[in-house]
Write an enzyme that holds these catalytic residues in place. Structure first.
Site, PDB file in Angstrom:
ATOM      1  N   HIS A 245       0.837  -1.208   0.000  1.00 40.65           N
ATOM      2  CA  HIS A 245       0.000   0.000   0.000  1.00 40.65           C
ATOM      3  C   HIS A 245       0.873   1.261   0.000  1.00 40.65           C
ATOM      4  O   HIS A 245       0.656   2.177  -0.797  1.00 40.65           O
ATOM      5  CB  HIS A 245      -0.938   0.008   1.208  1.00 40.65           C
ATOM      6  CG  HIS A 245      -1.676   1.298   1.371  1.00 40.65           C
ATOM      7  ND1 HIS A 245      -2.663   1.701   0.485  1.00 40.65           N
ATOM      8  CD2 HIS A 245      -1.566   2.298   2.280  1.00 40.65           C
ATOM      9  CE1 HIS A 245      -3.135   2.887   0.861  1.00 40.65           C
ATOM     10  NE2 HIS A 245      -2.476   3.278   1.944  1.00 40.65           N
TER      11      HIS A 245
ATOM     12  N   ARG B 272       4.456  10.218  -5.922  1.00 41.86           N
ATOM     13  CA  ARG B 272       5.851  10.659  -6.011  1.00 41.86           C
ATOM     14  C   ARG B 272       6.518   9.978  -7.196  1.00 41.86           C
ATOM     15  O   ARG B 272       6.241  10.326  -8.339  1.00 41.86           O
ATOM     16  CB  ARG B 272       6.584  10.387  -4.684  1.00 41.86           C
ATOM     17  CG  ARG B 272       6.175  11.355  -3.572  1.00 41.86           C
ATOM     18  CD  ARG B 272       6.972  11.132  -2.292  1.00 41.86           C
ATOM     19  NE  ARG B 272       6.800   9.774  -1.756  1.00 41.86           N
ATOM     20  CZ  ARG B 272       5.793   9.424  -0.946  1.00 41.86           C
ATOM     21  NH1 ARG B 272       4.920  10.320  -0.557  1.00 41.86           N
ATOM     22  NH2 ARG B 272       5.676   8.184  -0.508  1.00 41.86           N
TER      23      ARG B 272
ATOM     24  N   THR C  94      -4.196   0.660   5.552  1.00 44.56           N
ATOM     25  CA  THR C  94      -4.751  -0.074   4.420  1.00 44.56           C
ATOM     26  C   THR C  94      -3.891  -1.289   4.102  1.00 44.56           C
ATOM     27  O   THR C  94      -2.663  -1.173   4.015  1.00 44.56           O
ATOM     28  CB  THR C  94      -4.799   0.850   3.190  1.00 44.56           C
ATOM     29  OG1 THR C  94      -5.460   2.041   3.572  1.00 44.56           O
ATOM     30  CG2 THR C  94      -5.521   0.199   2.035  1.00 44.56           C
TER      31      THR C  94
HETATM   32 MN    MN Z   1      -6.247   4.414   7.370  1.00 47.87          MN
END
Ligand code: MN
Length: 419
Positions: free
Chosen positions: A137, A146, A353
């Site tokens: 993630h 980036r 996540t």
């Molecule tokens: Mn979160």
């Protein structure tokens, strides 16, 4: 060996095939019955068991009053040894071998069918911390915002990165949310705009809930961490990506995150998850001593996300796994307290996540749609890059090994239009 985890146990309460709640689970939650009765419960199969009433029948060694509550915090304040013993005692009552209990008609008075009760917010959340501990993630987000060659920031493999979130807006499964409003800056060369969030997203996470920790100034080591973790739940950390992008510099997440996070109603104890421990990826570079750990500290938990637009079937958009975490809970808790920060019973710490290695396992629409450049098709043929009004997001999670399946059930949230 935890007695209640014995894979050979069965219950005299029926357990449907593929249920997340066999007698090896024994999670804790808070129910509200149609007659207004509210209390602490466990669940076997589709049967919700009122633990206050069972306690009044003298089946437990702890005072039944602890269950006469609309939150689990009183129970958590008793600590790990007490809740471990309680789980063993509950297991003994509902074990197939227990003829006395099976024939005790008073015990059946403690039962509700899951469809007859509403599951409430199970804990009074003290403080809420959100980590950022899935490498895939963090890598995906780094690539999008980036540069793929420097996707992970220099601190990421040295520190379990996290931030302090907001506890007051953590809500139970079933509670709908409204699309948040806020400032966004969709075009770099134009001034910001104000209005309903256009890029509403879920974050597929798992959270752990703590017991009381040590006094302010003390630290919890990776070795001690298991004794301070009560259990886990599924966690949908709602995110407004357009608000987030404009507001997050330089102090990090704020209004893009604090409007709501949804949790599953049953807290599955860390004890119940012990059989599903698995090894982690090797951490390179080597971490500081206070982050080193022994044994298998990751857990194999299958995770799934589905989106259900109004009036049609759901579409599964992700199949991930908690075992993909780079930093484990023991490291997160050791890091959180290494400066002397204290923790309390009912604090929540979310994983961040959780994304697996390919796009079928990505844990947010930001990644699944790759910043809105791709869409997924719903059952009614409509397409999604982010979450639309009146969509329902469903997350599920379960572990499975040696014929035993221990799971969390679901966290289900409908998104209503902005107010
Ligand atoms: Mn979160």
């Amino acid at each position: 060996m935890i007695k209640a985890n014995d894979k050979n146990l069965s219950s005299w309460i029926p357990v449907p095939e593929n249920s997340d709640f066999p007698i090896q689970n024994i999670p804790f939650g808070v129910f509200k019955a149609k007659d207004g009765n509210i209390g602490v419960a466990t669940r076997i199969g589709d049967t919700v068991i009122d633990l206050f009433k069972v306690g009044q029948l003298d089946y437990f060694s702890i005072d039944a009053a602890v269950f006469n509550s609309d939150k689990l915090n009183k129970l958590m304040r008793l600590g790990k040894q007490a809740t471990r013993k309680l789980r063993d005692e509950i297991s003994a009552v509902f074990n197939t071998e227990n003829q006395e209990a099976k024939n005790n008609s008073a015990l059946k008075e403690t039962f509700y069918n899951i469809n007859e009760v509403e599951m409430l917010m199970p804990i009074e959340v003290g403080d809420y911390t959100d980590f950022y501990s899935s490498e895939q993630h963090a890598y995906n987000v780094g690539c999008m915002f980036r540069d793929p060659n420097n996707a992970l920031l220099p601190n990421w493999k040295h520190i379990p990165v996290g931030y302090h979130g907001r506890a007051s807006s953590i809500i139970a499964s079933g509670v709908p949310i409204h699309r948040p409003k806020g400032q966004q800056k969709p075009n770099d060369n134009e001034p910001p705009v104000f209005g309903p969030c256009k890029l509403l997203d879920f974050e597929l996470e798992v959270a752990f809930i703590t017991y009381d920790g040590k006094p302010l100034g003390e630290s919890i080591s990776t070795k001690e961490a298991d004794d301070y973790i009560f259990g886990m739940c599924l966690f949908n950390d709602w995110s407004a990506r357009d608000i987030q992008k404009w507001e997050y510099v330089p102090l990090g997440p704020f209004l893009a995150k604090n409007f709501a996070s949804s949790m599953s109603p049953w807290i599955v104890t860390l004890d119940a998850l012990e059989p599903f421990r698995t090894e982690s990826t090797v951490q390179d570079p080597e971490v500081f001593d206070y982050l080193k750990f022994e044994g298998n500290k990751n857990i194999d938990i299958n995770l799934q996300v589905a989106i259900q637009p109004e009036g049609t079937d759901e579409a599964v958009v992700s199949n991930s796994n908690y075992k993909y975490m780079y930093w484990n809970m023991n490291q997160q808790l050791a890091h959180h307290t290494i400066n002397g920060c204290n923790i309390k019973a009912g604090d929540m710490m979310a994983s961040g996540t959780i994304s697996g290695n390919d796009e079928s396992a990505y844990g947010s629409m930001l990644e699944i749609s790759w910043k809105g450049t791709k869409s997924v098709t719903m059952a009614d043929g409509t397409e999604r890059k982010f979450i639309a009004d009146n969509d329902t997001v469903i997350m599920r999670g379960h572990s499975e090994k040696d014929g035993v399946r221990v799971g969390f059930g679901e966290v289900v949230t409908k998104v209503l239009p902005a107010k």
